[in-house]
Design an enzyme around this catalytic site. Sequence first.
Site, PDB file in Angstrom:
ATOM      1  N   GLU A 179       0.828  -1.225   0.000  1.00 13.86           N
ATOM      2  CA  GLU A 179       0.000   0.000   0.000  1.00 13.86           C
ATOM      3  C   GLU A 179       0.857   1.268   0.000  1.00 13.86           C
ATOM      4  O   GLU A 179       0.670   2.152   0.853  1.00 13.86           O
ATOM      5  CB  GLU A 179      -0.951  -0.015   1.202  1.00 13.86           C
ATOM      6  CG  GLU A 179      -1.970  -1.126   1.111  1.00 13.86           C
ATOM      7  CD  GLU A 179      -3.098  -1.053   2.153  1.00 13.86           C
ATOM      8  OE1 GLU A 179      -3.008  -0.257   3.099  1.00 13.86           O
ATOM      9  OE2 GLU A 179      -4.067  -1.822   1.998  1.00 13.86           O
TER      10      GLU A 179
ATOM     11  N   GLU B  54      -5.427  -8.523  -0.134  1.00 17.03           N
ATOM     12  CA  GLU B  54      -6.124  -8.205   1.110  1.00 17.03           C
ATOM     13  C   GLU B  54      -7.597  -8.058   0.773  1.00 17.03           C
ATOM     14  O   GLU B  54      -7.973  -7.181  -0.020  1.00 17.03           O
ATOM     15  CB  GLU B  54      -5.609  -6.907   1.750  1.00 17.03           C
ATOM     16  CG  GLU B  54      -4.272  -7.095   2.423  1.00 17.03           C
ATOM     17  CD  GLU B  54      -3.796  -5.859   3.192  1.00 17.03           C
ATOM     18  OE1 GLU B  54      -4.638  -5.149   3.769  1.00 17.03           O
ATOM     19  OE2 GLU B  54      -2.576  -5.630   3.179  1.00 17.03           O
TER      20      GLU B  54
HETATM   21  O1  AHR Z   1      -5.024  -5.876   7.072  1.00 22.09           O
HETATM   22  C1  AHR Z   1      -4.924  -4.740   7.866  1.00 22.09           C
HETATM   23  C2  AHR Z   1      -4.222  -3.582   7.154  1.00 22.09           C
HETATM   24  O2  AHR Z   1      -5.041  -3.098   6.138  1.00 22.09           O
HETATM   25  C3  AHR Z   1      -2.924  -3.922   6.452  1.00 22.09           C
HETATM   26  O3  AHR Z   1      -1.825  -3.866   7.293  1.00 22.09           O
HETATM   27  C4  AHR Z   1      -2.839  -2.837   5.410  1.00 22.09           C
HETATM   28  O4  AHR Z   1      -2.125  -3.240   4.281  1.00 22.09           O
HETATM   29  C5  AHR Z   1      -4.276  -2.482   5.122  1.00 22.09           C
HETATM   30  O5  AHR Z   1      -4.479  -1.106   5.155  1.00 22.09           O
END
Ligand code: AHR
Length: 496
Positions: A173, A292
């Site tokens: 990210e 994610e």
């Molecule tokens: O999964 C929780 C968080 O969400 C992770 O660390 C990040 O990549 C995202 O913003």
Amino acid sequence: MKNATLYLDTQRTIADISPYIFGGFAEHLGRCIYQGIYDPQSPLSDENGIRQDVMEALRELNFRSIRYPGGNFVSGYHWEDGIGPKERRPVKRDLAWRSIETNQFGTDEFIKVCKALNTQPMMAVNLGTGSIQDAANLVEYCNLDGGTVYSDLRIQNGSETPYGVKFWCLGNEMDGPWQVGQLSAEDYSKKAVQAAKAMKLIDPSIELIACGSSSSFMNSYPEWDRIVLEETWDHIEYISMHYYASNQDGDTASYLAHTHQFEQHLNTIAATIQHVKAKKRSPKDVFISWDEWNVWYRETNGNGEWQEAPHLLEEVYNLEDALVVAQWMNVFLRRADVLKMASLAQVVNVIAPIMTRADGMFKQTIFHPFVAFSRHAAGQSLDLKVVSDTHDTAKQGSVSLIDASASFDPERLEGTLFLVNRSQTEDLETEVVFQSQAARRVKAVHQMAGEDPKAHNSFEDPENVTLQQVQAGEFQSGKLVLRLPPLSFTAVVLEY
Ligand code: AHR
């Protein structure tokens, strides 16, 4: 009673289903690693401090890859802090989650867990505070036989055989203002390309995932993705997507139709990939790693107040969340042509299907649809034609009452239908019309259903919402007729 008809043709395929869409994600965050996977104080742990009850549940989830060590955590992580004798590992502040990191669990412990689970490690390198050299050194540590400083260090730390880590995320990210070391799309691309070059010079067999937009709510989306794809195209195999779904306003009907939004998100990234491929006149393909994804909106406090293993992001999932997860996986199958990797965020305690305390664990509602897919969705994904009654939702307009996907494994002559009835009140009579090849019999029907969308599991009532084996549907004139209860997920396993 409402109606739906599904036209199923085992010849009308979308693509092979990549096993890596059934991945997980374990971050040094809250109690995911510490007190989740690694808990030397617990009587439920083995001599290495690994929770055996958690391992058993992780085995059941059947993750084919696990992404590690972050997440936002990776952007400030020095991987060398987490190797070697435990008593010499430094205690540090983790700036991402304002927590204390003891480094008692690191790369070698993670690889051992992956081996025990028979799953592929998917490692992220730090492109926030980390250097290109650090990233290359970690590949050397993991993947070279020996005879160089970092590969010899691994051997010295007890692992003669290289780890052969194939999948590597180029940071995490990096578009996010919350990210330590945030970069512009142009600056990230430059760093990612140089890291990719160095990492592939160490081991040309690895596959790399570049950071896509961290969400569709980012102003830079999808321009970030276009720039990163254009700049890194020749060096990467995948671009990442991250997305978390929510029911902030308590509007269950809209929430259960949320699939439309994240399917649109995926379609946008797929179109961006096609645009860049065409612009570059490139013969190669880049695929999507949705590394994610999950429901996340209730427990959003990410401030660990400089504690070790603080309780962060410990969402308790309910029935409607499980139905959203099931539909998400339907999207995975429907776009099996572009989606080749995905990681459920996360695996234990932190927005996770498993919740632990010192003396036990329970399986959250979302555990069950994930298992149904990771067990049964194999072979090829089928392009179902769906005709269904609809209903209106405030946020997503008119949507079908059914959300469906199907798989067919030509080797095992087995296939599975994955069906969600979005109605909160009506049964859905569903006819399955077999087109080129009829199923011979229904092997099993697994179903999760309930009247209360907010029903959930807990330590006290761990089986409140779970999958049940139910009576198969009936074959009538060559068609399979199923009755799907309101608020339900059904996996119908067919033998051909
Ligand atoms: O999964 C929780 C968080 O969400 C992770 O660390 C990040 O990549 C995202 O913003």
